[in-house]
Structures are given as structure tokens and as C-alpha cells.
Design a protein around this motif. Structure first.
Motif, short mmCIF file in Angstrom:
data_model
loop_
_atom_site.label_atom_id
_atom_site.label_comp_id
_atom_site.label_asym_id
_atom_site.label_seq_id
_atom_site.Cartn_x
_atom_site.Cartn_y
_atom_site.Cartn_z
N VAL A 223 0.84 -1.20 0.00
CA VAL A 223 0.00 0.00 0.00
C VAL A 223 0.87 1.25 0.00
CG1 VAL A 223 -1.89 -1.16 1.21
CG2 VAL A 223 -0.14 0.03 2.53
N SER A 224 0.22 2.41 -0.15
CA SER A 224 0.90 3.69 -0.11
C SER A 224 0.96 4.21 1.33
CB SER A 224 0.16 4.70 -0.98
OG SER A 224 -1.12 4.96 -0.44
N HIS A 225 1.63 5.34 1.54
CA HIS A 225 1.73 5.92 2.88
C HIS A 225 0.36 6.32 3.41
CE1 HIS A 225 3.73 9.07 5.76
NE2 HIS A 225 3.35 7.97 6.38
N GLN A 226 -0.50 6.89 2.56
CA GLN A 226 -1.83 7.27 3.00
C GLN A 226 -2.63 6.05 3.48
OE1 GLN A 226 -3.97 10.21 3.35
NE2 GLN A 226 -4.98 8.48 4.32
N GLU A 227 -2.44 4.92 2.85
CA GLU A 227 -3.21 3.72 3.19
C GLU A 227 -2.55 2.88 4.26
OE1 GLU A 227 -5.00 2.81 -1.27
OE2 GLU A 227 -2.93 2.26 -0.79
N LEU A 228 -1.35 3.26 4.67
CA LEU A 228 -0.57 2.42 5.57
C LEU A 228 -1.26 2.17 6.90
CD1 LEU A 228 3.25 2.63 5.99
CD2 LEU A 228 1.86 2.62 8.04
N ALA A 229 -1.84 3.22 7.51
CA ALA A 229 -2.46 3.07 8.83
C ALA A 229 -3.67 2.15 8.78
CB ALA A 229 -2.86 4.45 9.38
N VAL A 230 -4.52 2.32 7.76
CA VAL A 230 -5.72 1.49 7.65
C VAL A 230 -5.36 0.04 7.35
CG1 VAL A 230 -7.83 1.10 6.32
CG2 VAL A 230 -7.19 3.42 6.99
N ALA A 231 -4.41 -0.17 6.44
CA ALA A 231 -4.00 -1.54 6.10
C ALA A 231 -3.40 -2.24 7.31
CB ALA A 231 -3.01 -1.51 4.95
N THR A 232 -2.58 -1.53 8.07
CA THR A 232 -1.99 -2.12 9.29
C THR A 232 -3.08 -2.41 10.31
OG1 THR A 232 0.04 -0.85 8.87
CG2 THR A 232 -0.22 -1.82 11.06
N ALA A 233 -4.10 -1.55 10.38
CA ALA A 233 -5.21 -1.78 11.31
C ALA A 233 -5.98 -3.05 10.96
CB ALA A 233 -6.15 -0.57 11.31
N ILE A 234 -6.17 -3.29 9.67
CA ILE A 234 -6.85 -4.52 9.24
C ILE A 234 -6.03 -5.74 9.67
CG2 ILE A 234 -7.60 -5.87 7.24
CD1 ILE A 234 -8.16 -3.22 5.83
N PHE A 235 -4.71 -5.65 9.49
CA PHE A 235 -3.81 -6.73 9.92
C PHE A 235 -3.97 -6.98 11.42
CE2 PHE A 235 0.47 -8.03 11.41
CZ PHE A 235 0.64 -9.19 10.66
N SER A 236 -3.98 -5.91 12.21
CA SER A 236 -4.15 -6.03 13.66
C SER A 236 -5.51 -6.61 14.02
CB SER A 236 -3.98 -4.66 14.30
OG SER A 236 -4.23 -4.70 15.69
N MET A 237 -6.55 -6.21 13.29
CA MET A 237 -7.90 -6.69 13.57
C MET A 237 -8.00 -8.20 13.37
SD MET A 237 -11.52 -5.64 11.75
CE MET A 237 -11.10 -6.54 10.26
N PHE A 238 -7.40 -8.71 12.32
CA PHE A 238 -7.42 -10.15 12.08
C PHE A 238 -6.76 -10.90 13.23
CE2 PHE A 238 -8.94 -9.28 7.92
CZ PHE A 238 -9.37 -10.48 7.36
N GLY A 239 -5.64 -10.35 13.75
CA GLY A 239 -4.97 -10.99 14.86
C GLY A 239 -5.84 -11.03 16.10
N SER A 240 -6.53 -9.94 16.38
CA SER A 240 -7.37 -9.88 17.58
C SER A 240 -8.57 -10.80 17.47
CB SER A 240 -7.84 -8.44 17.80
OG SER A 240 -6.74 -7.61 18.12
N ILE A 241 -9.21 -10.83 16.30
CA ILE A 241 -10.35 -11.73 16.13
C ILE A 241 -9.90 -13.19 16.19
CG2 ILE A 241 -12.11 -12.50 14.49
CD1 ILE A 241 -12.44 -9.62 13.62
N GLY A 242 -8.74 -13.48 15.60
CA GLY A 242 -8.20 -14.83 15.70
C GLY A 242 -7.94 -15.22 17.15
N ALA A 243 -7.36 -14.30 17.93
CA ALA A 243 -7.12 -14.57 19.35
C ALA A 243 -8.43 -14.79 20.09
CB ALA A 243 -6.34 -13.41 19.97
N ALA A 244 -9.45 -14.00 19.77
CA ALA A 244 -10.75 -14.14 20.43
C ALA A 244 -11.38 -15.50 20.12
CB ALA A 244 -11.69 -13.02 19.99
N ILE A 245 -11.27 -15.94 18.88
CA ILE A 245 -11.81 -17.26 18.52
C ILE A 245 -11.04 -18.35 19.26
CG2 ILE A 245 -12.18 -18.90 16.64
CD1 ILE A 245 -12.54 -16.50 14.77
N GLY A 246 -9.71 -18.20 19.33
CA GLY A 246 -8.91 -19.17 20.07
C GLY A 246 -9.29 -19.23 21.53
N MET A 247 -9.50 -18.06 22.15
CA MET A 247 -9.92 -18.03 23.55
C MET A 247 -11.31 -18.63 23.72
SD MET A 247 -8.49 -14.47 25.21
CE MET A 247 -8.75 -13.39 23.83
N ALA A 248 -12.18 -18.43 22.74
CA ALA A 248 -13.51 -19.02 22.82
C ALA A 248 -13.44 -20.54 22.78
CB ALA A 248 -14.38 -18.50 21.67
N ILE A 249 -12.57 -21.06 21.91
CA ILE A 249 -12.40 -22.52 21.83
C ILE A 249 -11.83 -23.04 23.15
CG2 ILE A 249 -11.11 -24.37 20.70
CD1 ILE A 249 -11.26 -22.72 18.11
N ALA A 250 -10.80 -22.35 23.67
CA ALA A 250 -10.20 -22.77 24.95
C ALA A 250 -11.22 -22.69 26.08
CB ALA A 250 -8.99 -21.89 25.26
#
Length: 619
Positions: free
Chosen positions: A495-522
Motif C-alpha cells: 500500500v501507499s503511505h496514505q493507506e498504511l495506517a488502515v491496512a496495518t489496522a486490518i492486519f491487527s484486527m485479524f490478529g485480535s479476532i483470531g485470538a478471540a476465537i482461540g480463547m472461545a475454543i479454549a
């Protein structure tokens, strides 16, 4: 009352010829593929940047190389303090929930926090792109402080859960803003090194955190631990804000900072920020027309709130029942359990319907997810955390109850994971700087992930030596260190510099939702299996104590090792923990597929051809 408006230089459309030329440049840097998600657009004057992006470029322009180093050091200190707080509160959490006889809700308290923390990163991305990096930094600090104060004063598990949610949103937001500031000041080929170095405080805090937690719990109480770190955190964050503020004044004096020239009413300002939150693709002319022309702007710009609300509520309602079903009067047949699952599914479905048919501009920019490198990296990050949290959520309790370790030693075992990650992340950055191809480096994490998780199935038993558990933690730490570094760089390089923050936020969001699903399974395995196992294995004269034992790690540890009751508790723990590890191992094959779909981009050649992704003083 009137306020001022930030002036924006007129934007010019990128011609098809210019876009095609840029695609050819990308192709020269990447001999595998060139279909980048941003259509090869460079981050230059042809792209309208929001105020926060232009502000940080102006601020970093007035920095000298020495000031850049000072900022790296200050951000490193903040990361150190945050990591130390993580180490302390993570080791105290089982005792906080046990204080209210709700040890089984350890996963539940983290699910909503993880979901909200991840989903809110998109909103934070909008904030720092509109208002600025330091404003977002201070807002996240405020959330952390409020959450920590509530933790210190909580009198029931509900208050603690609310406090942890606020704290966790602030914590993830603070780390996210720091990562964006580091991205603003580094080139692609060096960024992974700085990210890796900024994670190295965990090498020290992995040892200090558990010991400090033990000292507070033994000599004072958990409340003072939170209170002390509230003061420490603010003290270490203040210098970062001061430097940004002083640098802003210097940039204003030099005439390179985006100045506020036009005045407008508060109502017009509200309209302006609604539009800013929704769209980064509007040209300046369309933006001004939307602000000052008619009242339809507001009706077209509620997506930030609506999208975030539907996502958080949907995932929370869908995942929480798996942890609450044991306490429900009729188990899975309980009315509110069924209602939560149905409503959760409906909310998530409503989110996609809203995004597709009603939202003028999507809260979740799906155009990024059409890029195979970005979606592959995001899924890698999310599934990695899903797999880990399946077996890690109750790992600290397992070590203390089954192996008889105290808070300090069990913390050392747990933290050998992040210790190894902290050691290998800078090495991963050096490999990328040397070779330039993050995809090739990513493949090195696969064998370590397979070994670390699969061997746990064999070694996570009461008879196994703790040393083998440490070995597995280290194997998983290596793969995590490699994938966190390469995954984030894969997203940012697309992505470009303007899109960098939003793209990184999407990356972070996937990690958090993945962690939440893992905690739900546990949590589901824990709450639905452990009580039954405890009751079946306890001696006949202790079966009536099953609920009390299940509810508190303190009660579990009160029975000496070798006693019939403690042996029954250990056997029940072993049964549940083995199932957790098997569940986590089942997701590993998906991680390999996620890496395979990436482009084989060489970031050294990419910036050599296109120039630096970000402007200003960078390393």
C-alpha cells in the motif's frame, strides 16, 4: 463559535498512463507478479493525503537524524513499560478472577476485550490519519489509564471485565500507534529491523514481569500493582508527546506544517469529520461539496459507528456462549444461550449486507482484502493467534496447578515464547534487509510452528519435564517472531503511505479476532469439560467441593501435591489441556497456505525503483 479548517492543496487525478507506468515499475521489482492492490500508485502528490499523514510528514521533515534516534529510544522506553505491565497483569489475572471465585471466566474476560481492541484499530487508524499521530497516542494512553484505575478499584468480576476491555483497547491502540510512527520514519527495507528492536524489551520484561507480579501479590496485593503502573506509564509516555508538540511548532514556523486557514461553524466541522472518517478516496473538490452542499452527508456517513457496532456485537455474541454455557441453567438449551448465538450470526450477516448494499464507504475496506498478499498476511496473523490461544489461555494455571510452579517460575516458562520471539524478530529484519524478499523468510517459520505445537501433544502431561514445555514454547516463539515481522511488512509493502495506517489496522484486527476465537475454543473446552472431569475424578468425600475447586486457582493450590484431591485436579487439567493442544494443532496446515499465496516481492528493489514509501527524515 467558529473553528478553523485545515487547508489542503488541490488534488490531481492520476492518469491511466501514470498508473500503467507505475505497474511496470512494480513488475521490475517483483519478478513473480505485479497486480498490487493499489494499482501501482505511488504515494506522491497525485494522491490526496489526509491531515494526519501530512502532519507527520511535516514533523519528521524538521527532525535531524539525532532527533530521529531520540524518538526511537523514547518509543523503545514506552514499549518497555507497556511490556512490563503486560507481564505483571498477565500473571495476576488468574488471581484477580479467583478473588471473585470466577477463575473459569478467565477466557471470557478476554474475548470481548480482544474483539473490541482489534475492531477499534480501524477507528484509531482514521483518528491518526485525520487528527494526527500524537493525538491518537494520547487517546490510547487515556484509555489505558482509565482501565488500569478501574482494575485497581474493582470489587467484582464484571467491573474487572469492563476495566480489562478498556485497558486492552488502549494497550493494542498504543502499540498500533507506535508501529505506525515507526513506519512513518523508516524505509521498507529497514522497517522490520526497527520493529524487531522495538519488541526486544520483552527479553527483560519476561523475567522482570513475573517476579514483580509475585512480589506485589505476596507482599501487597494486585491492586497496588495496577496503581503503580498507572503512574509509571504516564511518566514514560509524556516525553513522546512533548517532542511531537515542539516539532509541530518548529514545522509551523518553517511554513511546512498544514495550516488552518478557513473558518467554519461547529456544525460544519462535524460534517467535515464525518466525511473524513468515511472516505480517503474523495478528491478535495468532492469533499468540500459534500461538506457545504446539503444535509445528506450525515446520512451517508454513519458507517464507522454502524460497522464497528455490528462487528463487535456480532463476534461477541457468537463467541461468548461457548464460555458461558456451563453456568447456564439448562446448558445449550438455555434461552439466552441460543439467543446470543442467533443474534451474533444475524449481526455479522447484517454487517456484510450493510457494507455491500447500504454503506457509501465501507468501514472495512474490502478492496484491500482483494489483494492476495494482504489477505494472506492477515489470515496468517489471525490463524496463528487462533492456534496459539487454543492452548495458551489457561497455560499459566496449568503450570501452577499441575507442576506446582509459583507465579515467577510459571511466568518464566510462559514468557519463553515471547522471549524467543523478541530475539528472532530483529534477526528476521536483518534477513529481509539482506535478501529483500519477506516471503522466502516466512517459510522458515513453518517447521518451528509444527514442532512447537505438535510436540506439546506429547509433552503436555503431568509426567513431562518442564524443560520440554520450555522447548516447545521456544519453537513457537521462533515461528511467531518470523511471521509477525514478515506478515506486517507484506501488508505495508502493498500500500501507499496514505493507506498504511488502515491496512496495518486490518492486519491487527485479524490478529485480535483470531485470538478471540482461540480463547472461545479454549474457554469452551475448559467450561464444558473440566467441571465434569473434576467431579468424576474427585474422591467420593470431596465431590461436593467440585464447584468450589473449579472456581478458584487458590483453592486448587491449597491441596498439597500428592494428595488424592490434588491428583484428581491434575488429572482433570491434563485431560482438558491435551484437547486444547490438539485443537490448536488442527489449524497449522492453513498457515502454510496463507504464505503460499503471497507475492514474492523484493522490498529493496521496490523502493529503489519507486522511491521511499514515506517522506521526511527516515532511516
Amino acid at each position: 463559535m467558529a473553528v478553523t479548517e485545515i487547508s489542503t492543496p488541490p488534488a490531481t487525478a492520476t492518469s491511466p498512463a501514470r498508473a500503467d507506468d507505475n505497474i511496470e515499475k512494480h513488475a521490475a521489482a517483483d519478478n513473480v507478479d505485479a497486480d498490487f492492490s493499489d494499482d501501482g500508485k505511488l504515494d506522491d502528490g497525485a494522491e490526496r493525503k489526509q491531515a494526519g499523514v501530512r502532519q507527520v510528514e511535516a514533523i519528521t521533515t524538521v527532525w535531524s537524524k539525532q532527533m530521529l534516534v531520540v524518538m526511537f529510544i523514547l518509543l523503545y522506553i514506552v514499549s518497555f513499560c507497556d511490556s512490563l505491565l503486560q507481564g505483571v497483569q498477565g500473571n495476576l489475572s488468574p488471581y484477580v478472577t479467583s478473588e471473585f471465585s470466577q477463575h473459569g471466566l478467565l477466557a471470557t474476560t478476554g474475548i470481548v476485550a480482544s474483539i473490541l481492541g482489534g475492531v477499534s484499530s480501524l477507528a484509531i487508524a482514521k483518528i491518526i490519519d485525520i487528527w494526527g499521530r500524537v493525538e491518537g497516542f494520547l487517546a490510547m494512553l487515556l484509555l489505558m489509564v482509565v482501565g488500569i484505575v478501574m482494575k485497581a478499584a474493582c470489587q467484582n468480576v464484571q467491573t474487572y471485565a469492563a476495566a480489562h476491555t478498556l485497558y486492552w483497547v488502549g494497550h493494542l491502540g498504543l502499540i498500533y500507534v507506535i508501529s505506525i510512527i515507526l513506519a512513518d520514519t523508516t524505509t521498507l527495507k529497514n522497517r522490520a529491523i526497527i520493529y524487531g528492536l522495538n519488541y526486544t524489551p520483552t527479553i527483560a520484561t519476561n523475567f522482570a514481569g513475573p517476579r514483580i507480579a509475585d512480589l506485589f501479590y505476596t507482599n501487597v496485593n494486585f491492586r497496588w500493582a495496577f496503581g503503580a503502573f498507572c503512574i509509571i506509564l504516564v511518566a514514560f509516555c509524556a516525553p513522546v508527546a512533548v517532542i511531537f508538540i515542539l516539532s509541530k511548532r518548529k514545522a509551523v514556523k518553517q511554513g511546512i506544517y498544514p495550516v488552518k486557514t478557513e473558518s467554519r461553524t461547529v456544525w460544519e466541522s462535524c460534517k467535515y469529520y464525518f466525511v473524513q472518517f468515511d472516505g480517503m478516496s474523495h478528491t478535495l473538490e468532492n469533499l468540500q461539496l459534500a461538506i457545504f452542499s446539503n444535509e445528506e452527508t450525515l446520512t451517508n456517513n454513519h458507517i464507522l459507528v454502524v460497522g464497528m457496532f455490528l462487528t463487535v456485537v456480532g463476534w461477541s455474541l457468537l463467541l461468548l456462549p461457548f464460555n458461558l454455557v456451563y453456568t447456564a441453567p439448562k446448558g445449550w438449551e438455555t434461552g439466552y444461550i441460543i439467543a446470543m448465538i442467533v443474534l451474533g450470526v444475524l449481526c455479522l450477516a447484517a454487517f456484510f449486507v450493510w457494507e455491500k448494499y447500504f454503506a457509501t464507504v465501507a468501514y472495512l475496506p474490502f478492496r484491500f482484502l482483494k489483494d492476495r498478499t494482504i489477505i494472506g498476511a492477515c489470515l496468517l496473523y489471525g490463524i496463528m493467534f487462533l492456534s496459539i490461544f487454543c492452548w495458551d489461555t489457561y497455560y499459566g494455571s496449568y503450570l501452577q496447578v499441575v507442576h506446582g510452579l509459583d507465579i515467577t517460575i510459571s511466568g518464566y516458562v510462559l514468557n519463553s515464547f515471547s522471549l524467543t520471539s523478541a530475539f528472532f524478530m530483529p534477526l528476521t529484519g536483518l534477513l529481509i534487509r539482506w535478501d529483500g524478499r519477506y516471503k522466502v523468510v516466512s517459510y522458515t517459520g513453518i517447521p518451528f510452528c509444527v514442532l512447537g505445537t505438535a510436540l506439546l501433544i506429547h509433552f503436555r502431561t503431568p509426567s513431562s519435564s518442564v524443560g520440554y514445555l520450555v522447548m516447545c514454547q521456544m519453537f513457537n516463539g521462533i515461528s511467531s517472531g518470523v511471521w509477525v515481522t514478515t506478515g506486517q511488512l507484506a501488508v505495508q509493502a502493498s500500500v501507499s503511505h496514505q493507506e498504511l495506517a488502515v491496512a496495518t489496522a486490518i492486519f491487527s484486527m485479524f490478529g485480535s479476532i483470531g485470538a478471540a476465537i482461540g480463547m472461545a475454543i479454549a474457554g469452551s473446552l475448559w467450561t464444558n469439560t473440566l467441571p465434569t472431569q473434576l467431579y468424576n475424578r474427585l474422591p467420593a468425600d470431596a465431590k461436593d467441593l467440585a464447584a468450589e475447586i473449579y472456581g478458584s486457582i487458590i483453592v486448587q493450590q491449597s491441596y498439597p501435591l500428592g494428595s488424592p484431591v490434588r491428583d484428581a485436579i491434575i488429572a482433570a487439567y491434563a485431560d482438558v489441556q491435551r484437547k486444547m493442544v490438539i485443537a490448536g494443532a488442527a489449524f497449522i496446515p492453513l498457515l502454510v497456505i496463507c504464505i503460499m499465496v503471497w507475492r514474492n516481492v523484493n522490498v529493496k528493489k521496490l523502493e529503489a525503483i519507486n522511491g521511499n514509501q514515506v517522506k521526511g527524515t527516515v532511516w
